[in-house]
Design a protein around this motif. Structure first.
Motif, PDB file in Angstrom:
ATOM      1  N   VAL A 164       0.736  -1.249   0.166  1.00 12.71           N
ATOM      2  CA  VAL A 164       0.036   0.043  -0.028  1.00 12.71           C
ATOM      3  C   VAL A 164       0.826   1.196   0.008  1.00 12.71           C
ATOM      4  CG1 VAL A 164      -1.944   1.011   1.263  1.00 12.71           C
ATOM      5  CG2 VAL A 164      -1.679  -1.414   1.205  1.00 12.71           C
ATOM      6  N   PRO A 165       1.230   1.874  -1.349  1.00  6.02           N
ATOM      7  CA  PRO A 165       2.217   2.910  -1.226  1.00  6.02           C
ATOM      8  C   PRO A 165       1.643   4.146  -0.453  1.00  6.02           C
ATOM      9  CG  PRO A 165       1.568   1.978  -3.585  1.00  6.02           C
ATOM     10  CD  PRO A 165       0.606   1.242  -2.435  1.00  6.02           C
ATOM     11  N   ASP A 166       2.478   4.855  -0.497  1.00  8.31           N
ATOM     12  CA  ASP A 166       2.038   6.240   0.222  1.00  8.31           C
ATOM     13  C   ASP A 166       1.492   7.296  -0.733  1.00  8.31           C
ATOM     14  OD1 ASP A 166       3.055   5.575   2.818  1.00  8.31           O
ATOM     15  OD2 ASP A 166       5.034   6.453   2.541  1.00  8.31           O
TER      16      ASP A 166
ATOM     17  N   SER B  47     -10.457   6.606 -15.276  1.00 10.60           N
ATOM     18  CA  SER B  47     -10.440   6.889 -13.642  1.00 10.60           C
ATOM     19  C   SER B  47     -11.579   7.439 -13.124  1.00 10.60           C
ATOM     20  CB  SER B  47      -9.283   8.054 -13.632  1.00 10.60           C
ATOM     21  OG  SER B  47      -9.375   8.216 -12.044  1.00 10.60           O
ATOM     22  N   LYS B  48     -11.904   6.636 -11.949  1.00  5.51           N
ATOM     23  CA  LYS B  48     -13.228   6.927 -11.283  1.00  5.51           C
ATOM     24  C   LYS B  48     -12.965   7.761 -10.209  1.00  5.51           C
ATOM     25  CE  LYS B  48     -16.039   3.235 -12.731  1.00  5.51           C
ATOM     26  NZ  LYS B  48     -17.131   2.229 -12.631  1.00  5.51           N
ATOM     27  N   ALA B  49     -13.970   8.286  -9.302  1.00  7.80           N
ATOM     28  CA  ALA B  49     -14.034   9.001  -8.344  1.00  7.80           C
ATOM     29  C   ALA B  49     -13.005   8.216  -7.032  1.00  7.80           C
ATOM     30  CB  ALA B  49     -15.353   9.446  -7.460  1.00  7.80           C
ATOM     31  N   VAL B  50     -12.284   8.932  -6.613  1.00  7.44           N
ATOM     32  CA  VAL B  50     -11.656   8.574  -5.418  1.00  7.44           C
ATOM     33  C   VAL B  50     -12.085   8.538  -4.034  1.00  7.44           C
ATOM     34  CG1 VAL B  50      -9.476   8.903  -3.881  1.00  7.44           C
ATOM     35  CG2 VAL B  50      -9.114   9.451  -6.506  1.00  7.44           C
ATOM     36  N   SER B  51     -12.090   7.466  -3.499  1.00  8.53           N
ATOM     37  CA  SER B  51     -12.839   6.994  -2.328  1.00  8.53           C
ATOM     38  C   SER B  51     -11.968   7.133  -1.110  1.00  8.53           C
ATOM     39  CB  SER B  51     -13.556   5.863  -2.433  1.00  8.53           C
ATOM     40  OG  SER B  51     -14.376   5.442  -1.073  1.00  8.53           O
ATOM     41  N   SER B  52     -12.046   8.060  -0.009  1.00  5.42           N
ATOM     42  CA  SER B  52     -11.366   8.193   1.078  1.00  5.42           C
ATOM     43  C   SER B  52     -11.805   7.278   2.213  1.00  5.42           C
ATOM     44  CB  SER B  52     -11.183   9.655   1.304  1.00  5.42           C
ATOM     45  OG  SER B  52     -10.001   9.881   2.258  1.00  5.42           O
ATOM     46  N   LYS B  53     -11.111   6.554   2.816  1.00  2.00           N
ATOM     47  CA  LYS B  53     -11.482   5.886   3.934  1.00  2.00           C
ATOM     48  C   LYS B  53     -10.506   6.369   5.282  1.00  2.00           C
ATOM     49  CE  LYS B  53     -14.024   2.932   1.596  1.00  2.00           C
ATOM     50  NZ  LYS B  53     -15.196   3.333   0.950  1.00  2.00           N
ATOM     51  N   GLU B  54     -10.971   5.715   6.386  1.00  8.16           N
ATOM     52  CA  GLU B  54     -10.062   6.346   7.306  1.00  8.16           C
ATOM     53  C   GLU B  54      -8.480   6.103   7.411  1.00  8.16           C
ATOM     54  OE1 GLU B  54      -9.961   5.641  12.452  1.00  8.16           O
ATOM     55  OE2 GLU B  54     -11.335   4.593  11.124  1.00  8.16           O
ATOM     56  N   TYR B  55      -8.058   5.044   7.101  1.00  6.58           N
ATOM     57  CA  TYR B  55      -6.612   4.886   6.973  1.00  6.58           C
ATOM     58  C   TYR B  55      -6.079   4.849   5.612  1.00  6.58           C
ATOM     59  CZ  TYR B  55      -7.546   3.937  11.875  1.00  6.58           C
ATOM     60  OH  TYR B  55      -7.490   4.105  13.151  1.00  6.58           O
ATOM     61  N   TYR B  56      -6.887   4.713   4.569  1.00  5.46           N
ATOM     62  CA  TYR B  56      -6.429   4.396   3.088  1.00  5.46           C
ATOM     63  C   TYR B  56      -7.109   5.204   2.334  1.00  5.46           C
ATOM     64  CZ  TYR B  56     -10.068   0.836   2.938  1.00  5.46           C
ATOM     65  OH  TYR B  56     -11.215   0.316   2.608  1.00  5.46           O
TER      66      TYR B  56
ATOM     67  N   PHE C 142      -4.854   0.789  -3.865  1.00  3.14           N
ATOM     68  CA  PHE C 142      -5.179   1.475  -2.766  1.00  3.14           C
ATOM     69  C   PHE C 142      -3.675   2.218  -2.432  1.00  3.14           C
ATOM     70  CE2 PHE C 142      -7.580  -1.959  -2.595  1.00  3.14           C
ATOM     71  CZ  PHE C 142      -8.888  -1.715  -2.157  1.00  3.14           C
ATOM     72  N   PHE C 143      -3.716   3.399  -1.782  1.00  2.00           N
ATOM     73  CA  PHE C 143      -2.461   4.141  -1.286  1.00  2.00           C
ATOM     74  C   PHE C 143      -2.896   4.528   0.319  1.00  2.00           C
ATOM     75  CE2 PHE C 143      -4.475   7.437  -3.536  1.00  2.00           C
ATOM     76  CZ  PHE C 143      -4.157   8.547  -2.768  1.00  2.00           C
ATOM     77  N   SER C 144      -1.845   4.582   1.031  1.00  2.97           N
ATOM     78  CA  SER C 144      -2.119   5.056   2.488  1.00  2.97           C
ATOM     79  C   SER C 144      -2.191   6.613   2.535  1.00  2.97           C
ATOM     80  CB  SER C 144      -0.799   4.595   3.323  1.00  2.97           C
ATOM     81  OG  SER C 144       0.009   5.203   2.930  1.00  2.97           O
ATOM     82  N   LYS C 145      -3.231   6.704   3.608  1.00  4.05           N
ATOM     83  CA  LYS C 145      -3.329   8.167   3.849  1.00  4.05           C
ATOM     84  C   LYS C 145      -2.454   8.633   4.957  1.00  4.05           C
ATOM     85  CE  LYS C 145      -7.757   9.433   4.010  1.00  4.05           C
ATOM     86  NZ  LYS C 145      -9.239   9.436   4.786  1.00  4.05           N
ATOM     87  N   GLU C 146      -1.966   9.771   4.537  1.00  6.19           N
ATOM     88  CA  GLU C 146      -1.086  10.422   5.851  1.00  6.19           C
ATOM     89  C   GLU C 146      -1.967  10.992   6.515  1.00  6.19           C
ATOM     90  OE1 GLU C 146       2.219  10.571   6.174  1.00  6.19           O
ATOM     91  OE2 GLU C 146       2.696   9.172   4.483  1.00  6.19           O
ATOM     92  N   ILE C 147      -1.470  10.821   8.111  1.00  5.82           N
ATOM     93  CA  ILE C 147      -2.485  11.274   9.092  1.00  5.82           C
ATOM     94  C   ILE C 147      -1.953  12.707   9.219  1.00  5.82           C
ATOM     95  CG2 ILE C 147      -3.025  11.136  11.596  1.00  5.82           C
ATOM     96  CD1 ILE C 147      -2.386   8.268  11.356  1.00  5.82           C
ATOM     97  N   ALA C 148      -2.813  13.630   9.031  1.00  4.54           N
ATOM     98  CA  ALA C 148      -2.718  15.072   9.166  1.00  4.54           C
ATOM     99  C   ALA C 148      -2.107  15.564  10.361  1.00  4.54           C
ATOM    100  CB  ALA C 148      -3.714  15.939   8.904  1.00  4.54           C
TER     101      ALA C 148
END
Length: 179
Positions: free
Chosen positions: A57-59, A86-95, A161-167
């Protein structure tokens, strides 16, 4: 003289209490001194695991690398990619989930091989909503040139998937100094 010496003795007693507390704290930590090399080795192993997880799961989204990966696997499986959307990107809690609509055609076993190659990748790739249609003798009616061995047309949604940086907490704005 007594008042002067008494004050110094009180300071010495306070300093002695602080010293004893620090020596006791150091004594409790001495047990970890022999384990330092093991801890360093564990840190190196955990860093290596973290680098491997970044391959799964890349950054970063890196859509260009993902599309190149799809094309390479399609070429290896003797399948033609006709359309990637490309379709709409879906943002989850951690990815974050990045879906792509994919249209491919080729021989049945080539398409099967293509999806097997995607499943074997280090990076997580999911294929869903797979719709398979045979050409059924209508090869002349396709908008793309169809090879003699091509037998099916497949529409699917491929997700990676790619990982979401915690702000990090934003620093408070600086207030100007009053003069």
């Amino acid at each position: 003289y007594y008042g002067y010496i008494k004050g110094i003795e009180d300071q010495n007693a306070t300093k002695k209490t602080q010293l004893d507390a620090k020596l006791a704290e150091n004594a409790t930590l001495r047990q970890y001194e022999s384990k330092l090399s093991d801890l360093d080795r564990q840190i190196v192993q955990l860093k290596a695991q973290m680098e491997f997880q970044k391959q799964i799961v890349p950054d970063e989204k890196s859509a260009d690398n993902f599309i190149i990966l799809l094309q390479e696997q399609a070429s290896n499986a003797n399948v033609n990619i006709r359309k990637i959307e490309s379709k709409a990107v879906s943002s989850k809690e951690y990815y974050t989930e990045t879906p792509y609509a994919l249209q491919i055609d080729g021989p049945y076993y080539g398409v099967l091989n293509f999806f097997e190659k995607l499943a074997a990748q280090t990076r997580i790739i999911n294929a869903e909503g797979i719709q398979i249609k045979g050409f059924g003798g209508k090869q002349g009616q396709s908008q793309y040139p169809i090879g003699p061995n091509d037998s099916i047309n497949v529409n699917a949604t491929v997700k990676t998937f790619f990982s979401k940086e915690i702000a990090a907490a934003a620093p408070a704005p600086a207030t100007p100094a009053k003069k």
